[in-house]
Design a protein around this motif. Structure first.
Motif, PDB file in Angstrom:
ATOM      1  N   SER A   1      -8.656  24.235  10.919  1.00 46.34           N
ATOM      2  CA  SER A   1      -8.742  23.798   8.853  1.00 46.34           C
ATOM      3  C   SER A   1      -7.596  23.338   8.506  1.00 46.34           C
ATOM      4  O   SER A   1      -7.737  21.944   8.019  1.00 46.34           O
ATOM      5  N   PHE A   2      -6.531  23.759   8.890  1.00 42.68           N
ATOM      6  CA  PHE A   2      -4.947  22.864   8.094  1.00 42.68           C
ATOM      7  C   PHE A   2      -5.189  21.732   8.799  1.00 42.68           C
ATOM      8  O   PHE A   2      -4.111  20.752   8.250  1.00 42.68           O
ATOM      9  N   LEU A   3      -4.570  21.569  10.275  1.00 44.13           N
ATOM     10  CA  LEU A   3      -4.399  20.077  10.510  1.00 44.13           C
ATOM     11  C   LEU A   3      -5.581  19.509  10.504  1.00 44.13           C
ATOM     12  O   LEU A   3      -4.926  17.805   9.998  1.00 44.13           O
TER      13      LEU A   3
ATOM     14  N   ASP B   1       0.720  -1.176  -0.010  1.00 41.50           N
ATOM     15  CA  ASP B   1       0.208  -0.174   0.196  1.00 41.50           C
ATOM     16  C   ASP B   1       0.574   0.727  -0.059  1.00 41.50           C
ATOM     17  O   ASP B   1       2.255   1.714   0.584  1.00 41.50           O
ATOM     18  N   ILE B   2       0.344   2.095  -1.081  1.00 38.78           N
ATOM     19  CA  ILE B   2       1.126   3.541  -0.401  1.00 38.78           C
ATOM     20  C   ILE B   2       0.852   4.142   0.815  1.00 38.78           C
ATOM     21  O   ILE B   2       0.270   3.893   1.391  1.00 38.78           O
ATOM     22  N   LYS B   3       2.504   4.188   1.423  1.00 37.61           N
ATOM     23  CA  LYS B   3       2.160   5.111   2.843  1.00 37.61           C
ATOM     24  C   LYS B   3       2.162   6.274   2.777  1.00 37.61           C
ATOM     25  O   LYS B   3       3.278   6.867   1.655  1.00 37.61           O
ATOM     26  N   THR B   4       1.724   7.515   3.521  1.00 37.35           N
ATOM     27  CA  THR B   4       1.893   8.810   3.161  1.00 37.35           C
ATOM     28  C   THR B   4       2.030   9.108   4.775  1.00 37.35           C
ATOM     29  O   THR B   4       2.188   8.452   5.789  1.00 37.35           O
TER      30      THR B   4
ATOM     31  N   ILE C   1      -2.746  15.456  -2.780  1.00 40.15           N
ATOM     32  CA  ILE C   1      -1.463  16.103  -2.909  1.00 40.15           C
ATOM     33  C   ILE C   1      -0.881  15.843  -3.747  1.00 40.15           C
ATOM     34  O   ILE C   1       0.288  16.509  -5.156  1.00 40.15           O
ATOM     35  N   MET C   2      -0.193  14.487  -3.533  1.00 37.35           N
ATOM     36  CA  MET C   2       1.264  13.633  -3.955  1.00 37.35           C
ATOM     37  C   MET C   2       0.260  13.701  -5.111  1.00 37.35           C
ATOM     38  O   MET C   2       1.294  13.017  -6.058  1.00 37.35           O
TER      39      MET C   2
ATOM     40  N   SER D   1      -4.442  15.870   8.593  1.00 33.93           N
ATOM     41  CA  SER D   1      -4.953  14.351   9.690  1.00 33.93           C
ATOM     42  C   SER D   1      -5.568  13.428   8.299  1.00 33.93           C
ATOM     43  O   SER D   1      -5.724  12.179   8.537  1.00 33.93           O
ATOM     44  N   ASN D   2      -6.010  13.876   6.919  1.00 29.27           N
ATOM     45  CA  ASN D   2      -6.696  12.683   6.516  1.00 29.27           C
ATOM     46  C   ASN D   2      -5.848  11.986   5.235  1.00 29.27           C
ATOM     47  O   ASN D   2      -5.170  12.826   4.808  1.00 29.27           O
ATOM     48  N   GLU D   3      -5.572  11.088   5.304  1.00 33.16           N
ATOM     49  CA  GLU D   3      -4.624  10.421   4.441  1.00 33.16           C
ATOM     50  C   GLU D   3      -5.120  10.904   2.797  1.00 33.16           C
ATOM     51  O   GLU D   3      -4.189  10.144   1.949  1.00 33.16           O
ATOM     52  N   GLN D   4      -6.214  10.253   2.951  1.00 31.54           N
ATOM     53  CA  GLN D   4      -6.677  10.290   1.343  1.00 31.54           C
ATOM     54  C   GLN D   4      -6.358  11.348   0.244  1.00 31.54           C
ATOM     55  O   GLN D   4      -5.741  12.340   0.124  1.00 31.54           O
TER      56      GLN D   4
END
Length: 341
Positions: free
Chosen positions: A258-260, A233-236, A272-273, A264-267
């Protein structure tokens, strides 16, 4: 509009405003530019040029003063000019890749990536996002179940590339030390024979002694297979989140929260990546980052092959008002260090 279409004086004024704003986080007025630059023109002329830059979408008016601040478009041009200049400079240098990894020759895989992100976070004072994906599925060389407390155990996997992975689990009963020893022996025997495939009832009956519960062995095999399938699995990971506490852009508690929550959401990290890079380092400004909540941020991203086994991406996520020269240089250097490990 192309950056090359902007005349030299306008470019100089825009870059002066960006650099001044990067240092002070205060809007920049025409008198400041006139006094502290070598443009050799009056404040009135500078005001006219600033008005033109504003109409072109490169400057924005501050609500608190008559000064101007850079727009997302201005940062886009500026950051990509910085990157182009950096690439030209690097192409003219005779030095090759950095080889500092020799000092830590034993560090590999996820540990190497984690160390690189820690260093990058400290050097850039920014938030670092990273992802890691395997090319091939390694095999399990050895597995051991260890009792760590009452009815709680940990399965430790040693992969054939010498990586170690573990998983904690609990059961509703105790396993004696003698039975645990037998289970570990049998599990490793089964893994070596079957190479992580499902066992037939006949194979299981042949190997499992009557003193042990076959369902228990099957349960452990299920846990092993479940954890093993997740290895690819892709690890972030997000590193350096506390750095945002020193950023004026996140002085507002609502923006900070809001930024934090977003990171906190891996999706969200995967989104982003999830970018295809044409060059070793690329810059994404504002909406280009990929999430509307990050439209006032930038992402400087690189993609690498690590240990001939992983595709990794490392990104510096920061506000638009960022020191792109330092970020690009730091990301470039840390990427070469990883490659040379």
């Amino acid at each position: 509009m192309n950056y090359s279409d902007i005349d030299t004086r306008k470019k100089n004024i825009m870059e002066f405003i960006i650099n001044e704003y990067l240092d002070s986080c205060n809007p920049v007025g025409s008198r400041t530019i006139s006094k502290n630059s070598d443009l050799g023109v009056s404040a009135a002329t500078i005001r006219n040029e600033m008005s033109d830059l504003e109409e072109m979408g490169l400057l924005e008016k501050s609500h608190s003063s008559s000064g101007r601040i850079p727009s997302a478009l201005a940062y886009k041009y500026y950051a990509k000019e910085v990157l182009n200049s950096f690439n030209i400079q690097r192409s003219n240098e005779k030095t090759s890749s950095l080889t500092v990894r020799n000092e830590r020759s034993g560090i590999k895989g996820e540990s190497a990536l984690s160390l690189a992100c820690d260093i990058l976070s400290e050097s850039t004072s920014s938030v670092i996002v990273s992802s890691m994906e395997r090319f091939t599925q390694p095999k399990i060389r050895k597995v051991e179940i260890i009792n760590i407390s009452t009815k709680t155990y940990v399965i430790v996997f040693v992969l054939d590339n010498l990586e170690v992975s573990s998983k904690v689990f609990s059961v509703d009963f105790d396993i004696s030390s003698s039975d645990l020893k037998k289970i570990n022996f049998l599990l490793n025997k089964l893994l070596s024979i079957n190479n992580q495939d499902e066992l037939t009832v006949e194979e299981l009956d042949e190997l499992v002694s009557s003193a042990l519960n076959r369902d228990l062995i099957q349960y452990f095999l299920y846990l092993i297979n479940k954890e093993y399938r997740g290895i690819n699995d892709i690890k972030t990971k997000v590193t350096g989140l506390t750095n945002i506490l020193d950023m004026p852009e996140y002085n507002d508690l609502f923006q900070l929260k809001s930024f934090l929550n977003l990171l906190s959401n891996e999706q969200n990290i995967k989104k982003i990546m999830d970018k295809k890079l044409k060059n070793h380092i690329e810059i994404f400004i504002g909406k280009e980052v990929g999430l509307k909540e990050l439209s006032e941020n930038s992402l400087v991203l690189t993609e690498l092959i690590l240990d001939n086994a992983y595709k990794i991406k490392i990104g510096v996520l920061s506000p638009l008002r960022s020191d792109y020269k330092k970020i690009i240089s730091s990301l470039y250097n840390i990427s070469w260090k990883l490659i040379s490990l």
